[in-house]
Design an enzyme around this catalytic site. Structure first.
Site, PDB file in Angstrom:
ATOM      1  CG  ASP A 177      -0.009   1.865  -2.983  1.00 28.17           C
ATOM      2  OD1 ASP A 177      -0.209   0.736  -3.463  1.00 28.17           O
ATOM      3  OD2 ASP A 177       1.072   2.478  -3.115  1.00 28.17           O
ATOM      4  CD  GLU A 193       4.520  -4.732  -9.101  1.00 29.87           C
ATOM      5  OE1 GLU A 193       4.493  -5.928  -9.447  1.00 29.87           O
ATOM      6  OE2 GLU A 193       4.657  -3.787  -9.895  1.00 29.87           O
ATOM      7  CG  ASP A 201       3.444  -1.083  -1.464  1.00 28.82           C
ATOM      8  OD1 ASP A 201       3.967  -1.809  -0.598  1.00 28.82           O
ATOM      9  OD2 ASP A 201       4.075  -0.385  -2.274  1.00 28.82           O
ATOM     10  CG  ASP A 207       0.448   2.164  -8.148  1.00 27.30           C
ATOM     11  OD1 ASP A 207      -0.566   2.495  -8.816  1.00 27.30           O
ATOM     12  OD2 ASP A 207       1.502   2.821  -8.106  1.00 27.30           O
TER      13      ASP A 207
END
Ligand code: 1YM
Length: 643
Positions: free
Chosen positions: A510, A435, A508, A512
């Protein structure tokens, strides 16, 4: 203490030899009797004992079964039935209860005139003696309204005779056992696994109360009581409520009985695009379907087409609705009981009795026709849904043909952003789905281009859980993935054409990143499930911290690891926290996330399609807790994978 006076009469003879031979056979090849020696086999021990209690409930003598997971992974199963008979079994000259626990295949009822109908099953009816043979110790207690009797065993061998320990006005059977560590890879029970199975049994045996408790952790004791007067109807309601789904009508419940079989079905449509048909034969789940499911599906398609034409829902010029169309959004439980169930296939997960097909088909056709006749509002809602499924199916077909024609013309042009690898051997090829463009850039420069391909994702993703196949074709984010993998999608999937045997989702750490991982996994689950079945899907685990001291560099994947490294380094270290993949330079990305020597990846496998289906609904919801739990439970960390 064993009291000689109270010893129950017996006369041991040749059968003792038979017992030992039987036990030996079970302990030599445990997998043959319980399927496996892994967690599945372990949990199976509990089901075998519970099955006997359920049979007693089916015979009408018992309405409460209690299952306890005790400290030390000891299991205790109790019921309030008649108690296993303690009288001497004439043929063998020993108490019936001793026979039940020591002689192979004695789990089935013998000599019992009013034993009701034996719904033999398990894997498959191997019974209490197998559990006994595979237990370090087992103790059975019988209360029969006049006395209390006990007998203990060690690894299947009686540790003394059946003893009458005192008077008792209670009735019931208690079986306590500890699985043998020598026999199983693990002896740790999973509460949720037992809960799922026992709840299923509570639905299938309406009126029986099943209590499950777990007291292994004194600070977090769990206890749950499962009792459903509504039976399979409650099962459907439970599934829809648990997943918070919108339903189109009240549950339809139909049932029929012949001299030697019963069939019961509960069904309800929801507004999703998936079909969830769960079938059972003699209370045993049949994930591979069989004659009962075939009968149901045939009747469903036939009744909707016949009735639809009769009422003008389907016009003369229109095509018939397909099976898929009429099953879209259905949740159905099919439960049949037959005197002699034939289970077929490798895993015995498919019902073979041919007479069941006609029985179910006739029942569903007649009753559903009546129902549609009497509930025109519901009928209309279901037709609208099936016809929109039909339109979507036709649109998907056109889109698919378009894609096929295009690829034939353009010789399957690869997506522009794909940085492909040079090897063409799928077995050694990996594709990283990344991504974000900056992470994609680092990955392209950091990879080993001989066998690692990078595909950066961009554009807007659709929520695949709520989309049909036609929407997936042409989605700008997913189309490049489908094209790059090369194996097609949905019904057309062909793993022979898959270009990479490792498909790695890299995002990642996180929120998202979590979101994109979930979406991608859901996409693979819904539309490219064979990739999950074959274990081709991975999740990359980039580290969260880089800790360095002088020339030494270490990476940490969580706080705990960071602390441990810091403690080792002592003074004078430097810490860098990676907020995202984009912050790593190509060398670091190679070092930590791409290099097979160092990287940590999760291989995603889905064992149980039904559970997974449920889980994906959880994953798509907005609660973070269950999601994290899913990832932790279903993911296996694989370090230094060898190709
Ligand atoms: C916690 C496990 O095994 N309950 C149980 C088992 C039996 C009976 C009652 C029973 C059956 C019959 C007559 C009959 C079994 N009996 C036998 C056998 N709970 C648990 N509760 N009386 C009692 O079927 O006729 C096998 S299982 F063979 F001895 F009759």
């Amino acid at each position: 203490m064993a009291n000689i006076e109270n010893k129950v009469e017996n006369n041991y003879g040749g059968e003792q030899i038979q017992v030992l031979e039987g036990l030996e056979a079970v302990r030599k090849r445990p997998g043959m009797y319980i399927g496996s020696t892994g967690p599945k086999g372990l949990h199976h021990l509990v089901y075998e004992i519970v099955d006997n209690a359920i049979d007693e409930a089916l015979a009408g003598y018992c309405d409460h079964i209690e299952v306890e997971i005790l400290p030390g992974n000891i299991i205790r199963v109790s019921d309030n039935g008649r108690g296993i008979p303690v009288g001497i079994q004439p043929k063998l000259g020993i108490p019936a209860v001793t026979v039940v626990f020591t002689i192979l295949h004695a789990g089935g009822k013998f000599g019992g005139e009013n034993s009701g109908y034996k719904v033999s099953g398990g894997l498959h009816g191997v019974g209490a003696s197998v559990v006994n043979a595979l237990s370090e110790w087992l103790k059975v207690t019988v209360h029969n309204g006049e006395g209390q009797y006990e007998q203990s065993f060690k690894r299947g061998v009686a540790d003394g005779d059946l003893v009458r320990v005192g008077d008792s006005t209670r009735k019931g059977t208690v079986v306590e056992f500890k699985a043998d560590r020598e026999m199983f890879e693990t002896c740790e029970y999973e509460y949720e696994v037992l809960e799922t199975r026992l709840r299923e049994q509570a639905f299938l045996n309406a009126g029986v109360r099943i209590t499950l408790s777990d007291t292994r952790d004194a600070e977090a004791e769990i206890r749950e009581s499962m009792h459903y007067e509504g039976g399979v109807k409650s099962f459907v309601e439970y599934i829809h409520t648990k997943r918070d789904m919108t339903v189109l009508h009240p549950v339809i419940h139909i049932k029929t009985e012949t001299s030697n079989s019963t069939a019961e079905i509960a069904m309800q449509y929801n507004d999703s695009y998936n079909a969830n048909i769960i079938s059972f034969a003699n209370n045993i789940n049949t994930p591979d379907g069989g004659t009962h499911e075939q009968g149901f599906k045939t009747a469903l398609t036939r009744v909707f087409n016949d009735f639809g034409r009769q009422k003008g829902y389907i016009k003369e010029k229109d095509d018939n609705l397909s099976g898929e169309d009429v099953r879209e959004g259905i949740t159905a439980i099919i439960s049949v009981k037959v005197t002699e169930a034939q289970f077929e296939g490798q895993t015995k997960a498919k019902l073979g009795n041919t007479e069941v097909r006609g029985l179910v088909e006739g029942l569903v056709y007649e009753k559903l026709k009546d129902f549609l006749e009497e509930n025109p509002g519901t009928a209309k809602a279901i037709y609208e849904k099936a016809q929109s499924a039909q339109r979507a199916r036709e649109a998907a077909k056109r889109a698919r043909e378009l894609v096929r024609r295009k690829s034939a013309l353009e010789t399957a042009r690869m997506p522009g952003k794909l940085a492909d690898c040079s090897s063409k051997d799928p077995k050694e090829c990996e594709i990283y789905i990344v991504e974000g463009d900056s992470a994609g850039g680092s990955a392209k420069n950091g990879r080993d281009r001989r066998y690692q391909a990078i595909l950066p994702l961009w554009g807007k993703m659709i929520n695949v859980e709520k989309a049909r196949l036609d929407k997936v074709y042409g989605n700008e984010k997913l189309t490049p993935v489908v094209t790059a993998l090369g194996c097609g999608i949905g019904e057309d999937i062909d793993l022979e054409k898959l270009r990479y045997h490792k498909v790695v989702i890299m995002a990642d750490a996180d929120v998202d990143g979590q979101h994109i991982r979930t979406l991608m996994l859901t996409f693979f689950f819904r539309f490219m499930r064979p990739l999950l079945d074959e274990g081709y899907i991975y999740i990359a685990m980039p580290p969260l911290y880089k800790i360095s001291k002088g020339k030494q560099v270490r990476y940490a994947y969580d706080e705990e690891e960071r602390e441990a490294i810091v403690a080792q380094f002592g003074n004078g270290y430097k810490i860098q926290r990676y907020k995202g993949l984009g912050e790593m330079n190509p060398d670091q990305l190679w070092e930590t996330t791409l290099n097979p020597e160092n990287r940590v990846m999760i291989r995603v496998t889905l064992e149980d399609a039904q559970k997974a289906d449920e889980t994906f609904t959880i994953l798509m919801g907005d609660k973070v807790g269950p999601r994290r739990e899913f990832i932790e439970k279903n993911a296996k960390y694989v370090k230094n994978l060898d190709i």
